[in-house]
Design a protein around this motif. Structure first.
Motif, short mmCIF file in Angstrom:
data_model
loop_
_atom_site.label_atom_id
_atom_site.label_comp_id
_atom_site.label_asym_id
_atom_site.label_seq_id
_atom_site.Cartn_x
_atom_site.Cartn_y
_atom_site.Cartn_z
N ARG A 1 4.73 39.91 56.75
CA ARG A 1 4.40 40.28 58.13
C ARG A 1 4.24 39.07 59.04
O ARG A 1 4.55 39.14 60.21
N GLU A 2 3.75 37.98 58.50
CA GLU A 2 3.52 36.79 59.34
C GLU A 2 4.83 36.15 59.78
O GLU A 2 4.98 35.78 60.94
N SER A 3 5.77 35.99 58.86
CA SER A 3 7.01 35.29 59.20
C SER A 3 8.15 36.24 59.57
O SER A 3 9.15 35.80 60.11
N ALA B 1 3.35 34.87 40.41
CA ALA B 1 4.07 33.61 40.52
C ALA B 1 4.05 33.09 41.95
O ALA B 1 3.84 31.90 42.18
N LEU B 2 4.24 33.98 42.91
CA LEU B 2 4.26 33.58 44.31
C LEU B 2 2.90 33.05 44.74
O LEU B 2 2.81 32.06 45.46
N GLY B 3 1.85 33.70 44.28
CA GLY B 3 0.50 33.27 44.64
C GLY B 3 0.18 31.88 44.13
O GLY B 3 -0.58 31.15 44.76
N GLU B 4 0.76 31.52 43.02
CA GLU B 4 0.54 30.19 42.45
C GLU B 4 1.33 29.12 43.22
O GLU B 4 0.94 27.97 43.26
N PHE C 1 3.86 39.00 50.38
CA PHE C 1 4.99 39.90 50.56
C PHE C 1 4.57 41.29 50.12
O PHE C 1 3.99 41.46 49.05
N GLU C 2 4.84 42.29 50.96
CA GLU C 2 4.48 43.66 50.67
C GLU C 2 5.74 44.48 50.40
O GLU C 2 6.78 44.27 51.02
N LEU C 3 5.60 45.43 49.48
CA LEU C 3 6.69 46.35 49.18
C LEU C 3 6.76 47.39 50.30
O LEU C 3 5.86 48.22 50.44
#
Length: 96
Positions: free
Chosen positions: A14-16, A37-40, A46-48
């Motif tokens: 939503r931000e980008s 993995a993305l959080g690390e 990212f939302e589904l």
């Protein structure tokens, strides 16, 4: 239901305003692993916001190719057609 069939999905930041599409044999597990993995790596969320279920992976890959060729505007319209509020379907467990 998210884990029972192959799926094509679209994730949104939503931000980008970024959209990311992909294919998964087990959508719930794939997204769980992806978010871990993305959080690390980085803090983006990212939302589904869209997914379609298929009988087999080949069908899902064919559909993903179509979606990847869509413009950002057409992907947005696709999401709006089934999820006008852009709810996080991963959290709600709802089918698109």
């Amino acid at each position: 239901m998210l884990e029972q069939l192959p799926a094509v999905y679209i994730l949104a930041n939503r931000e980008s305003g970024s959209l990311h599409s992909g294919v998964a044999a087990n959508l719930r597990q794939h997204l769980h692993d992806y978010r871990q993995a993305l959080g690390e790596i980085r803090k983006e969320v990212f939302e589904l916001v869209y997914f379609e279920l298929f009988e087999d992976l080949e069908q899902a890959y064919m559909r993903e190719k179509q979606i990847q060729e869509y413009s950002h505007r057409r992907k947005t319209a696709l999401i709006d057609s089934i999820n006008p509020k852009w709810d996080d379907l991963y959290q709600t467990g709802e089918e698109a």
